[in-house]
Motif scaffolding. Structure first.
Motif, mmCIF file in Angstrom:
data_model
loop_
_atom_site.group_PDB
_atom_site.id
_atom_site.type_symbol
_atom_site.label_atom_id
_atom_site.label_comp_id
_atom_site.label_asym_id
_atom_site.label_seq_id
_atom_site.Cartn_x
_atom_site.Cartn_y
_atom_site.Cartn_z
ATOM 1 N N ASP A 88 0.847 -1.208 0.000
ATOM 2 C CA ASP A 88 0.000 0.000 0.000
ATOM 3 C C ASP A 88 0.876 1.249 0.000
ATOM 4 O O ASP A 88 1.730 1.410 -0.873
ATOM 5 C CB ASP A 88 -0.997 -0.059 1.164
ATOM 6 C CG ASP A 88 -2.235 0.779 0.880
ATOM 7 O OD1 ASP A 88 -2.092 1.975 0.592
ATOM 8 O OD2 ASP A 88 -3.357 0.251 0.938
ATOM 9 N N CYS A 102 -1.906 0.974 6.011
ATOM 10 C CA CYS A 102 -2.543 1.432 4.774
ATOM 11 C C CYS A 102 -1.744 2.588 4.177
ATOM 12 O O CYS A 102 -0.723 2.401 3.554
ATOM 13 C CB CYS A 102 -3.989 1.786 5.053
ATOM 14 S SG CYS A 102 -4.899 2.065 3.551
ATOM 15 N N GLU A 161 -5.681 6.469 8.132
ATOM 16 C CA GLU A 161 -5.379 6.367 6.704
ATOM 17 C C GLU A 161 -4.055 7.094 6.461
ATOM 18 O O GLU A 161 -3.014 6.546 6.743
ATOM 19 C CB GLU A 161 -6.539 6.891 5.859
ATOM 20 C CG GLU A 161 -6.381 6.654 4.363
ATOM 21 C CD GLU A 161 -6.621 5.228 3.875
ATOM 22 O OE1 GLU A 161 -7.410 4.480 4.478
ATOM 23 O OE2 GLU A 161 -6.006 4.851 2.861
ATOM 24 N N GLU A 169 -9.730 9.232 3.051
ATOM 25 C CA GLU A 169 -8.573 8.384 2.730
ATOM 26 C C GLU A 169 -7.306 9.236 2.739
ATOM 27 O O GLU A 169 -7.027 9.912 3.707
ATOM 28 C CB GLU A 169 -8.810 7.711 1.361
ATOM 29 C CG GLU A 169 -10.084 6.855 1.325
ATOM 30 C CD GLU A 169 -9.821 5.374 1.401
ATOM 31 O OE1 GLU A 169 -8.724 4.961 1.816
ATOM 32 O OE2 GLU A 169 -10.723 4.599 1.030
ATOM 33 N N TRP A 170 -6.563 9.266 1.636
ATOM 34 C CA TRP A 170 -5.276 9.976 1.626
ATOM 35 C C TRP A 170 -5.484 11.492 1.562
ATOM 36 O O TRP A 170 -6.490 11.979 1.036
ATOM 37 C CB TRP A 170 -4.444 9.554 0.425
ATOM 38 C CG TRP A 170 -3.895 8.184 0.460
ATOM 39 C CD1 TRP A 170 -4.577 7.028 0.726
ATOM 40 C CD2 TRP A 170 -2.553 7.787 0.168
ATOM 41 N NE1 TRP A 170 -3.736 5.949 0.625
ATOM 42 C CE2 TRP A 170 -2.491 6.390 0.275
ATOM 43 C CE3 TRP A 170 -1.400 8.488 -0.177
ATOM 44 C CZ2 TRP A 170 -1.310 5.673 0.042
ATOM 45 C CZ3 TRP A 170 -0.232 7.769 -0.408
ATOM 46 C CH2 TRP A 170 -0.189 6.385 -0.282
ATOM 47 N N ASP A 207 -8.580 6.991 -3.675
ATOM 48 C CA ASP A 207 -8.059 6.546 -2.379
ATOM 49 C C ASP A 207 -6.690 7.201 -2.172
ATOM 50 O O ASP A 207 -6.555 8.138 -1.405
ATOM 51 C CB ASP A 207 -8.003 5.011 -2.382
ATOM 52 C CG ASP A 207 -7.613 4.430 -1.045
ATOM 53 O OD1 ASP A 207 -7.071 5.165 -0.205
ATOM 54 O OD2 ASP A 207 -7.814 3.217 -0.820
ATOM 55 N N GLU A 215 -6.296 -2.987 -6.561
ATOM 56 C CA GLU A 215 -6.334 -1.577 -6.194
ATOM 57 C C GLU A 215 -4.998 -0.988 -6.633
ATOM 58 O O GLU A 215 -3.970 -1.670 -6.595
ATOM 59 C CB GLU A 215 -6.491 -1.453 -4.670
ATOM 60 C CG GLU A 215 -6.173 -0.081 -4.102
ATOM 61 C CD GLU A 215 -6.228 -0.033 -2.561
ATOM 62 O OE1 GLU A 215 -6.627 -1.033 -1.934
ATOM 63 O OE2 GLU A 215 -5.863 1.012 -2.002
HETATM 64 CA CA CA Z 1 -6.200 3.350 1.235
#
Ligand code: CA
Ligand code: FEO
Ligand code: CA
Length: 626
Positions: free
Chosen positions: A103, A213, A308, A418-419, A508, A563
């Protein structure tokens, strides 16, 4: 034009002026550069179409090469077991090999020319049918160990050669940090009663980090790994669920709700025996990638959540600000601002001098008001109702149960934060919101200004500008950069910033390169890919946006069921590293086999699909994205 957009554009000019005097930006840009960011001709490649191809698609003139797939030796001298990944490898082997489900990632240069560097990356979770074999081979406690070893972080050394980037084997920097690695706990919650366990009565050391993550990078050159879905690994008998506390329910650490049977085979995961053990997960963990003997540290001052990103920037007076998302439906966006200033530099002395910076500061949570204004609300014990009467005995309680504290102060519940990425030229902050199909459902919060779509299937990117261009400000102006989706479907509610923008769903990962191009990575969920109403969007992908013009171009499409995440460019922008996570995660409905054979190929089922780090470069050696 929506009110939030109008307000955001209106405040822009003032912020630009404010930033010009900010000598903490790496190089103070000229006024027109600040205003414009990347010029109108960027991104400059020919976009690739949406596709369901089981492979990597990149633009003409680019090549993609697999660099570090699951099971590859990390490069620790004398410990480089090779062989097909999966049931044939032991837990001990897995502890020195690439983990699963790569990730967040960052490239740390080792030389001024940027031809050598460290890639530091997260391994988020595991596919146990691939890890242990379909028949679940192995003794149960050993399987748990192997699963823990397949998560965490890899540090690998890479270098540029005449034929492209390769992994350096062995390397004195090579390291695996995993779910059993001893880690120090620091900050206000360390050592407090809620952090103590039978195995660690002092509450200051924990075994492992997992569910890693997204990430962050500190101004002093350390890596921040974020513990996201830790809750799924803690469990117990379903009958014990009735005794779960509101805090346990809010953090989803409830007996019976576990994702696996770790609690049966390793007692620290049994909520009924060790209820404090999950308090020791859900943190931002700081790692010094340049010192393989350094002990990673969980930084409790940053608050506990389904962590995250932990995106760092500097305040005007030189303190560090860390932006964080809590990725679950209706969760919040946070900011930490340190008390002390950053000592400049990224060498060993600077890393040592800044060692305590993330242990002392103020944690805030965001409220996004209608009309494009927002506020940061401090989560400070004894203020704003965060006291013993409300269930917060001390500062540690506020941090360990940051979600509950944020509830009290009236933060805005978001569509899965998320990011977060900070524009390197103008300081604007971009936040990916993945989706939230519960928004507006019976008994759930309705759509609001910041989360304007009920049953939000596609997510989007929201951005804000801190007042005065200062990351320490407690007020900001926000708008939506993009509401993702398929513009051909009237019900999608999509709104793109440019008429020719390429379509996508569920942003994401976000990464700004040094030129100010925004790289957007998507994570539409496996069962939805290729099916209505997502059919036009293809597989998950990497897009490149110019925030100044609103142009968005599709740069890379990943293999079936994956992903795309972890994108980072080298400082010279001549290499782009990106992670392909869980290719083939969705099983074929008919055969039960993984839906991808990437990257090794061959007939379905013969080789397991593998998450992998990929390096993309232009075949002419030019700058990526131009
Ligand atoms: Ca993520
Ligand atoms: Fe692990 Fe929120 O993605
Ligand atoms: Ca994700």
């Amino acid at each position: 034009m929506p009110l939030d957009r109008r307000h955001f554009l209106h405040t822009g000019a003032a912020a630009v002026v404010a930033l010009i005097g900010n000598d903490l930006t790496q190089a103070t840009p000229a006024r027109n550069e600040v205003r414009a960011g990347p010029h109108d001709g960027l991104p400059g490649f020919r976009a690739v179409p949406a596709t369901l191809h089981d492979g990597i698609t990149v633009p003409d003139g680019y090549e993609a090469k697999v660099l570090y797939p699951w099971g590859t030796p990390t490069g620790i001298a004398g410990a480089m077991p090779e062989g097909p990944p999966g049931a044939g490898q032991s837990a001990a082997d897995q502890a020195v090999q690439a983990g699963m489900h790569h990730d967040g990632m960052h490239f740390f240069p080792l030389d001024a020319a940027g031809t050598r560097g460290l890639l530091v990356m997260n391994h988020e979770y595991t596919d146990d049918r691939l890890l242990h074999g379909q028949e679940n081979q192995g003794e149960p406690a050993e399987r748990v160990r192997k699963t823990l070893h397949a998560m965490g972080v890899s540090v690998i050394e890479v270098r540029r050669t005449a034929t492209g980037w390769t992994q350096v084997l062995p390397s004195r920097y090579a390291r695996r940090i995993h779910g059993d690695t001893p880690i120090r706990i620091a900050g206000p919650a360390a050592g407090t009663a809620a952090m103590r366990t039978t195995a660690n009565p002092s509450g200051d050391t924990v075994l492992g980090t997992f569910a890693n993550c997204a990430m962050g990078v500190t101004p002093w050159g350390t890596y921040l790994t974020c513990e996201e879905n830790f809750h799924g690994y803690f469990g117990g008998p379903t009958a014990a669920a009735a005794q779960a506390t509101p805090a346990q329910r809010r953090y989803r650490t409830v007996p019976g709700a576990q994702w696996n049977s770790h609690w049966r085979h390793n007692e620290r995961f049994d909520l009924t025996r060790h209820p404090n053990e999950p308090h020791r997960f859900g943190w931002v963990v700081e790692i010094d990638p340049f010192d393989p003997d350094s002990v990673p540290v969980k930084r409790t001052a940053l608050g506990r959540k389904a962590q995250e990103s932990a995106t760092c920037t500097l305040t005007r007076d030189g303190r560090v600000a860390v932006y964080m998302g809590d990725d679950a439906a209706f969760e919040y966006v946070y900011k930490f601002v340190s008390t002390d200033r950053v000592k400049p530099g990224t060498d060993a002395a600077a890393r040592a001098a800044n060692r305590h910076l993330l242990d002392d500061g103020t944690l805030y949570v965001a409220r996004y008001d209608a009309g494009g204004r927002g506020a940061w609300i401090a989560l400070t014990h004894g203020r704003a109702g965060l006291d013993a009467a409300a269930g917060f005995e001390d500062a540690a309680a506020v941090l360990i149960h940051a979600r509950l504290a944020a509830d009290v102060v009236g933060a805005t519940a978001m569509d899965r934060p998320e990011w977060i990425a900070v524009h390197p030229q103008n300081g604007e902050v971009y936040l990916a919101l993945s989706n939230n199909n519960q928004r507006g459902a019976p008994g759930q919060p309705p759509a609001d200004a910041a989360n304007p779509r009920a049953l939000n299937l596609y997510g989007g990117i929201l951005r804000w500008r801190e007042d005065g261009g200062d990351a320490a400000s407690t007020g900001f102006a926000w708008d939506h950069f993009v509401l993702a989706g398929d513009t051909a479907l009237p019900a999608s509610g999509a709104r793109y910033p440019h008429a020719d923008a390429d379509l996508f769903g569920s942003p994401d990962g976000l990464h700004f390169d040094s030129a100010g191009l925004l790289w957007i990575q998507t994570d539409m969920s496996g069962p939805t890919i290729g099916k209505p109403p997502f059919a036009a969007l293809g597989n998950n992908q990497l897009l490149c946006a110019n925030p100044a013009t609103g142009q968005i171009k599709r740069f890379l499409v990943g293999p079936t069921g994956c992903e795309v995440t972890g994108c980072v460019l080298t400082p010279d922008r001549r290499a782009l590293f990106v992670n392909i996570q869980h290719p083939g995660e969705r099983r074929d409905d008919r055969t039960g086999l993984p839906s991808s054979t990437w990257p090794d190929g061959g007939p379905p089922g013969r080789t397991p699909p593998r998450s992998a780090t990929v390096v993309v470069r232009r075949t002419d050696g030019g700058i990526v994205g131009t």
